[in-house]
Structures are given as C-alpha cells and as structure tokens.
Design a protein around this motif. Structure first.
Motif, PDB file in Angstrom:
ATOM      1  N   GLN A 150       3.987 -28.566  -9.670  1.00 45.21           N
ATOM      2  CA  GLN A 150       3.767 -28.169  -8.295  1.00 45.21           C
ATOM      3  C   GLN A 150       4.297 -26.754  -8.104  1.00 45.21           C
ATOM      4  N   TRP A 151       3.427 -25.892  -7.589  1.00 45.30           N
ATOM      5  CA  TRP A 151       3.798 -24.497  -7.351  1.00 45.30           C
ATOM      6  C   TRP A 151       3.718 -24.218  -5.864  1.00 45.30           C
ATOM      7  N   GLN A 152       4.577 -23.320  -5.418  1.00 44.38           N
ATOM      8  CA  GLN A 152       4.543 -22.924  -4.021  1.00 44.38           C
ATOM      9  C   GLN A 152       4.988 -21.472  -3.893  1.00 44.38           C
ATOM     10  N   ARG A 153       4.625 -20.862  -2.773  1.00 39.78           N
ATOM     11  CA  ARG A 153       5.032 -19.496  -2.518  1.00 39.78           C
ATOM     12  C   ARG A 153       5.200 -19.305  -1.010  1.00 39.78           C
ATOM     13  N   SER A 154       5.858 -18.231  -0.652  1.00 41.54           N
ATOM     14  CA  SER A 154       6.021 -17.899   0.758  1.00 41.54           C
ATOM     15  C   SER A 154       4.742 -17.263   1.282  1.00 41.54           C
ATOM     16  N   THR A 155       4.575 -17.288   2.576  1.00 37.30           N
ATOM     17  CA  THR A 155       3.371 -16.744   3.199  1.00 37.30           C
ATOM     18  C   THR A 155       3.187 -15.276   2.837  1.00 37.30           C
ATOM     19  N   TYR A 156       1.960 -14.928   2.412  1.00 41.44           N
ATOM     20  CA  TYR A 156       1.561 -13.564   2.075  1.00 41.44           C
ATOM     21  C   TYR A 156       2.318 -12.978   0.877  1.00 41.44           C
ATOM     22  N   ASP A 170     -11.033 -13.169  -2.553  1.00 35.94           N
ATOM     23  CA  ASP A 170     -10.969 -13.481  -1.132  1.00 35.94           C
ATOM     24  C   ASP A 170     -10.269 -14.817  -0.909  1.00 35.94           C
ATOM     25  N   SER A 171      -9.070 -14.945  -1.446  1.00 39.55           N
ATOM     26  CA  SER A 171      -8.361 -16.217  -1.377  1.00 39.55           C
ATOM     27  C   SER A 171      -8.027 -16.574   0.069  1.00 39.55           C
ATOM     28  N   PHE A 172      -7.755 -17.845   0.289  1.00 40.40           N
ATOM     29  CA  PHE A 172      -7.430 -18.334   1.624  1.00 40.40           C
ATOM     30  C   PHE A 172      -5.926 -18.328   1.893  1.00 40.40           C
ATOM     31  N   GLY A 173      -5.157 -17.689   1.021  1.00 38.33           N
ATOM     32  CA  GLY A 173      -3.725 -17.623   1.235  1.00 38.33           C
ATOM     33  C   GLY A 173      -3.007 -18.934   1.009  1.00 38.33           C
ATOM     34  N   TRP A 174      -3.526 -19.746   0.071  1.00 44.32           N
ATOM     35  CA  TRP A 174      -2.884 -21.028  -0.206  1.00 44.32           C
ATOM     36  C   TRP A 174      -1.407 -20.834  -0.546  1.00 44.32           C
ATOM     37  N   GLU A 175      -0.589 -21.763  -0.103  1.00 47.11           N
ATOM     38  CA  GLU A 175       0.841 -21.686  -0.360  1.00 47.11           C
ATOM     39  C   GLU A 175       1.342 -22.834  -1.227  1.00 47.11           C
ATOM     40  N   HIS A 176       0.482 -23.812  -1.508  1.00 47.10           N
ATOM     41  CA  HIS A 176       0.837 -24.946  -2.361  1.00 47.10           C
ATOM     42  C   HIS A 176      -0.284 -25.174  -3.371  1.00 47.10           C
ATOM     43  N   ALA A 177       0.096 -25.533  -4.580  1.00 47.85           N
ATOM     44  CA  ALA A 177      -0.907 -25.827  -5.602  1.00 47.85           C
ATOM     45  C   ALA A 177      -0.339 -26.828  -6.599  1.00 47.85           C
ATOM     46  N   THR A 178      -1.177 -27.759  -7.022  1.00 51.45           N
ATOM     47  CA  THR A 178      -0.837 -28.651  -8.121  1.00 51.45           C
ATOM     48  C   THR A 178      -1.608 -28.188  -9.342  1.00 51.45           C
ATOM     49  N   VAL A 179      -0.894 -27.851 -10.398  1.00 47.06           N
ATOM     50  CA  VAL A 179      -1.490 -27.315 -11.618  1.00 47.06           C
ATOM     51  C   VAL A 179      -1.532 -28.423 -12.663  1.00 47.06           C
ATOM     52  N   ILE A 180      -2.735 -28.667 -13.176  1.00 45.18           N
ATOM     53  CA  ILE A 180      -2.960 -29.808 -14.065  1.00 45.18           C
ATOM     54  C   ILE A 180      -3.351 -29.297 -15.458  1.00 45.18           C
ATOM     55  N   ARG A 240       0.117  -7.390 -10.680  1.00 49.60           N
ATOM     56  CA  ARG A 240      -0.064  -7.254  -9.232  1.00 49.60           C
ATOM     57  C   ARG A 240      -1.320  -6.454  -8.906  1.00 49.60           C
ATOM     58  N   ALA A 241      -1.561  -5.400  -9.667  1.00 47.71           N
ATOM     59  CA  ALA A 241      -2.753  -4.590  -9.439  1.00 47.71           C
ATOM     60  C   ALA A 241      -4.016  -5.394  -9.721  1.00 47.71           C
ATOM     61  N   LEU A 242      -3.994  -6.190 -10.793  1.00 48.59           N
ATOM     62  CA  LEU A 242      -5.147  -7.027 -11.114  1.00 48.59           C
ATOM     63  C   LEU A 242      -5.389  -8.046 -10.006  1.00 48.59           C
ATOM     64  N   GLN A 294       2.978 -12.927  -3.468  1.00 50.62           N
ATOM     65  CA  GLN A 294       2.310 -13.228  -4.730  1.00 50.62           C
ATOM     66  C   GLN A 294       3.168 -14.082  -5.657  1.00 50.62           C
ATOM     67  N   VAL A 295       4.471 -14.093  -5.464  1.00 50.73           N
ATOM     68  CA  VAL A 295       5.372 -14.757  -6.389  1.00 50.73           C
ATOM     69  C   VAL A 295       5.377 -16.271  -6.127  1.00 50.73           C
ATOM     70  N   TRP A 296       5.071 -17.034  -7.167  1.00 44.56           N
ATOM     71  CA  TRP A 296       5.053 -18.499  -7.105  1.00 44.56           C
ATOM     72  C   TRP A 296       6.265 -19.056  -7.830  1.00 44.56           C
ATOM     73  N   THR A 297       6.783 -20.159  -7.340  1.00 46.60           N
ATOM     74  CA  THR A 297       7.863 -20.880  -8.012  1.00 46.60           C
ATOM     75  C   THR A 297       7.394 -22.314  -8.242  1.00 46.60           C
ATOM     76  N   THR A 298       7.976 -22.964  -9.228  1.00 47.28           N
ATOM     77  CA  THR A 298       7.479 -24.283  -9.626  1.00 47.28           C
ATOM     78  C   THR A 298       8.585 -25.302  -9.810  1.00 47.28           C
TER      79      THR A 298
END
Length: 332
Positions: A317-323, A197-207, A67-69, A325-329
């Motif tokens: 497919q990963w997603q997280r709640s707004t603001y 300076d991320s844009f706060g993405w909440e969805h990501a496809t990891v390839i 989290r610190a990193l 850090q924890v992602w679920t897949t």
C-alpha cells in the motif's frame, strides 16, 4: 529547470506570451511570481538559450531526472492544442539548445533503463487503498472483444453525427490502447507518477505480477507504426477533432486492432524512450494515413492474453500527500 530557478521563470513568462489560449487572469500570473503586477519580467528567447547553454547537467541527480520525467508525462494533453510551453519547446532555436542537454541526460547511468524491454517482474496498480481491494482483470479476450465492438460502433456513429471540419469544437475518444485489460509497470514507486493527466490519486495498492509469452516491444516510433500498419483499425471520425488539435494534422487516422494483435502477441510494452520520442505526434503509416500514440504511459505493458498472474510477493500500500510526488509504503 529545478537546477536553475531563473530558467523556470523565463520559461513561464515566454510560454505565457506564446500560449495560443492565453487570457489567464492577472491574479494567477502574479501568484506565480514575486514581480509586481505592472512590472512583469520580459525574458527573451536569446536569454533563455544562454541559460540553457550554461546549465550544469552534472548536478542533475536521479531524483531530478525522475521528477522531470513525471512532470512531462503528467502535463501531456493528447486531446488539446499545444500550450505555451509546447510552442516554446518546438521553436527550432530552442530545440537546438535543448539537444545537447537531452544527449547528456541519455548518457546518464540513471536513464539507461529507458530503452529496456519488459521486465519479468512487474507491478499492476489499483488506485484504491488496501481495505477496498479488487481482483486483477481477467478474461482479456472478452475485454478486447467488447473494446473492438465499441470502437467500431463509435466510429460508425461519429461518421454520421460529427462534423468533418477538424476545427469544430468537438471532443471524444482520443486514446490509442484498449480499455479493460491488465496493465503493469516496471518500476515502483516511479511508475505511480508516470501517468498522463493523472487524477491526483493519493492511495494505491501495488500488486506484483509475472507474465510469460510473446511481448511486442515498442522501442521506437517505427515499432508503433509497424503495429498500426500490420493491424490497422480506422478511427478517423472518432479521433479527428482531438488529434487535429493535438498535432495540427488532418487526414486518415488508424490505431492497432488490438483484438487481432492478440492473435499473435500476448503483451505490448512501451519503453520510456519510445514514449518521449513518439507520443502525441502525427506518425505516418502510409501516404494518406497517420497514427498517434496517445494516452499510453511510459514503461507500461498492456496484457492482451491471460498469461500474467499475481506473484508470490506481498501487495503493497502506497500513499502520498496532496499534490506531492513522493510516495511512502507499508506492506499489506
């Protein structure tokens, strides 16, 4: 600071006092503290150092360090002046107090990967959900050619149009790496949080991807400087104002000519340790020339030739709640 909330509070108030651009409204300040508006805390540097010295780093787990990193990367601003926390951290007495803490972090087993070279198995990130897929970037030679032409053209325009006074209120391109080529990270989900300076993405496809070939490893600032010295591309006029604000240094600036780097190297990988020790600093290339490692996220590989391929593993497919850090897949 999660290990000791009183450190977080002291850093907040001391950083606000030292912030060159302070002028933050009273409403925002009181929203971050339970103190009354007319009675703000008055921590001292000496008090903060005492708190640092008493910090029990044995309580820091993997989650705390990750989290610190992630927070350090997300709050990086290579195009603007150091904020209050940057100024506070740069004070000699604070640096001396933080040094033993940093040494303990570096000795932890959970941080040994910070200095490791590129892994064979990597992941590239598409910041769109699985229902809106995109192919992996290909034809890197074309992307690098377009980048080189655009970068040189911008430098010519900037030399003619932009003021030479580094204090001028002007901003432009500030990153050090080429746009349009394939990038990959070595760890998921942590890599989803290691973005400046991320844009706060909440969805990501990891390839999943694998790549062979010759990889230039940036383990230290000397590795980055050597790359700039061997393949220099002048960007003084186009980077002058942003990098002066970031580093306080005014002079000639260069970055690697990535099109030429690709003639020898297939990929360039930046370790976490190199990022933490080198990013957003004026690094001397020669007596009159410097460079900045800016906008390049830690543990990221930039592929310069067409040697990386999507691997057999499933896309995720990963997603997280707004603001958060924890992602679920879920597998795609």
């Amino acid at each position: 600071m999660d290990l000791n909330p009183s450190i977080r509070s002291a850093v907040f108030w001391l950083a606000h006092k030292l912030d060159p651009g302070k002028g933050t409204s009273r409403v925002m300040l009181t929203a971050t503290s339970k103190e009354k508006p007319d009675q703000p805390p008055r921590p001292s540097i000496a008090n903060l150092i005492t708190k640092f010295n008493s910090l029990d780093m044995t309580r820091a787990g993997l989650g705390d360090i990750d989290r610190a990193l992630a927070q350090a990367v997300d709050t990086s601003r290579p195009w603007q002046e150091p904020d209050g926390e940057d100024v506070l951290a740069a004070l000699p007495e604070i640096k001396a107090a933080l040094a033993p803490i940093a040494q303990q972090v570096m000795m932890a087993s959970s941080t040994q990967w910070w200095s490791r070279s590129r892994q064979i198995e990597q992941w590239t990130i598409d910041w769109r959900p699985a229902k809106d897929p995109a192919p992996l970037p290909r034809q890197p030679s074309q992307a690098l050619g377009a980048w080189a032409r655009d970068t040189r053209a911008e430098e010519v325009r900037a030399e003619k149009e932009r003021p030479r006074n580094p204090h001028a209120n002007w901003s432009g391109t500030w990153w050090s790496f080429p746009q349009g080529t394939l990038q990959s990270v070595g760890r998921v989900p942590l890599g989803l949080n290691l973005f400046e300076d991320s844009f706060g993405w909440e969805h990501a496809t990891v390839i999943p991807v694998r790549g062979a070939g010759r990889t230039y490893e940036v383990h230290t600032e000397d590795d980055w400087v050597s790359l700039c010295r061997e393949y220099p591309l002048g960007v003084t006029a186009s980077r002058r104002h942003d990098w002066f604000r970031c580093t306080g240094h005014d002079g000639r600036w260069v970055i690697p000519d990535w099109e030429k780097v690709a003639e020898r190297w297939d990929a360039v990988h930046l370790t976490v340790l190199a990022y933490l020790s080198s990013a957003n600093r004026a690094l001397q290339v020669d007596a009159g020339t410097s460079t900045v490692l800016a906008g390049w996220n830690p543990d990221t590989t930039i592929w310069l030739t067409d040697v990386a391929r999507e691997w057999a593993g499933p896309r995720q497919q990963w997603q997280r709640s707004t603001y958060q850090q924890v992602w679920t897949t879920t597998l795609v």
